[in-house]
Design a protein around this motif. Structure first.
Motif, PDB file in Angstrom:
ATOM      1  N   SER A 204       5.789  15.653 -68.402  1.00 29.92           N
ATOM      2  CA  SER A 204       5.758  14.221 -68.102  1.00 29.92           C
ATOM      3  C   SER A 204       5.085  13.479 -69.246  1.00 29.92           C
TER       4      SER A 204
ATOM      5  N   ASN B 271      -1.353  11.990 -66.996  1.00 30.76           N
ATOM      6  CA  ASN B 271       0.080  12.110 -66.733  1.00 30.76           C
ATOM      7  C   ASN B 271       0.265  12.567 -65.294  1.00 30.76           C
ATOM      8  N   SER B 272       1.499  12.749 -64.887  1.00 29.12           N
ATOM      9  CA  SER B 272       1.795  13.127 -63.500  1.00 29.12           C
ATOM     10  C   SER B 272       1.228  14.484 -63.111  1.00 29.12           C
ATOM     11  N   HIS B 273       0.942  15.314 -64.103  1.00 25.44           N
ATOM     12  CA  HIS B 273       0.523  16.689 -63.850  1.00 25.44           C
ATOM     13  C   HIS B 273      -0.951  16.944 -64.122  1.00 25.44           C
TER      14      HIS B 273
ATOM     15  N   PRO C 192       2.036  18.232 -58.693  1.00 20.25           N
ATOM     16  CA  PRO C 192       2.135  16.924 -59.352  1.00 20.25           C
ATOM     17  C   PRO C 192       1.669  15.784 -58.449  1.00 20.25           C
TER      18      PRO C 192
ATOM     19  N   PRO D 144       1.713  11.934 -59.371  1.00 18.73           N
ATOM     20  CA  PRO D 144       1.875  10.794 -60.280  1.00 18.73           C
ATOM     21  C   PRO D 144       1.168   9.525 -59.819  1.00 18.73           C
ATOM     22  N   ARG D 145       0.873   9.381 -58.535  1.00 22.87           N
ATOM     23  CA  ARG D 145       0.232   8.158 -58.044  1.00 22.87           C
ATOM     24  C   ARG D 145      -1.295   8.226 -58.048  1.00 22.87           C
TER      25      ARG D 145
ATOM     26  N   ASP E  87      10.337   9.676 -65.966  1.00 20.29           N
ATOM     27  CA  ASP E  87       9.373  10.744 -65.837  1.00 20.29           C
ATOM     28  C   ASP E  87       9.818  11.761 -64.828  1.00 20.29           C
TER      29      ASP E  87
ATOM     30  N   SER F 171       8.671  14.440 -62.359  1.00 22.55           N
ATOM     31  CA  SER F 171       7.450  14.820 -61.634  1.00 22.55           C
ATOM     32  C   SER F 171       7.590  16.150 -60.924  1.00 22.55           C
TER      33      SER F 171
END
Length: 112
Positions: free
Chosen positions: A12, A43-45, A96, A98-99, A109, A111
């Protein structure tokens, strides 16, 4: 003979995002710690943050977003140099999220 290095693409996109989060886990000495730390890149991860407590690579920590009280379990995957703000520590979410950071990542992206 030349050396060829292959770098896998990231899962991501990274975003430079400075925010405070709460971190808790076990330090290098095995003692529990809690501290407020600051992110550098997210990042999302996962992300990269500055941590004052010494920690080992592979150790598990829990991050809490103070704005939402959301918690995420993370694995320490990178230990960088120590500086005035603490040691640069790369973390990876166990799944993941992302929020978690409160950041809108690019629509493209992935996720997963």
């Amino acid at each position: 003979m030349s050396k060829v290095t292959f770098t896998a693409p990231r899962r991501s996109g990274r975003v430079f995002h400075k925010m405070r989060v709460k971190a808790q886990g076990r330090g290098h000495d095995g003692r529990k710690f809690r501290e407020v730390c600051e992110t550098v890149v997210v990042n999302s991860h996962g992300g990269l943050l500055f941590l004052k407590n010494e920690i080992d690579e592979g150790e598990m920590i829990v991050l809490t977003n103070p704005d939402t009280d959301e918690e995420q379990e993370c694995r320490v995957v990178f230990l960088g140099d120590a500086g005035d703000k603490g040691q640069r520590v790369g973390i990876e979410f166990l799944s993941p999220a992302p929020r978690f950071w409160g950041v809108d990542f690019e629509a493209g992206d992935s996720s997963n």
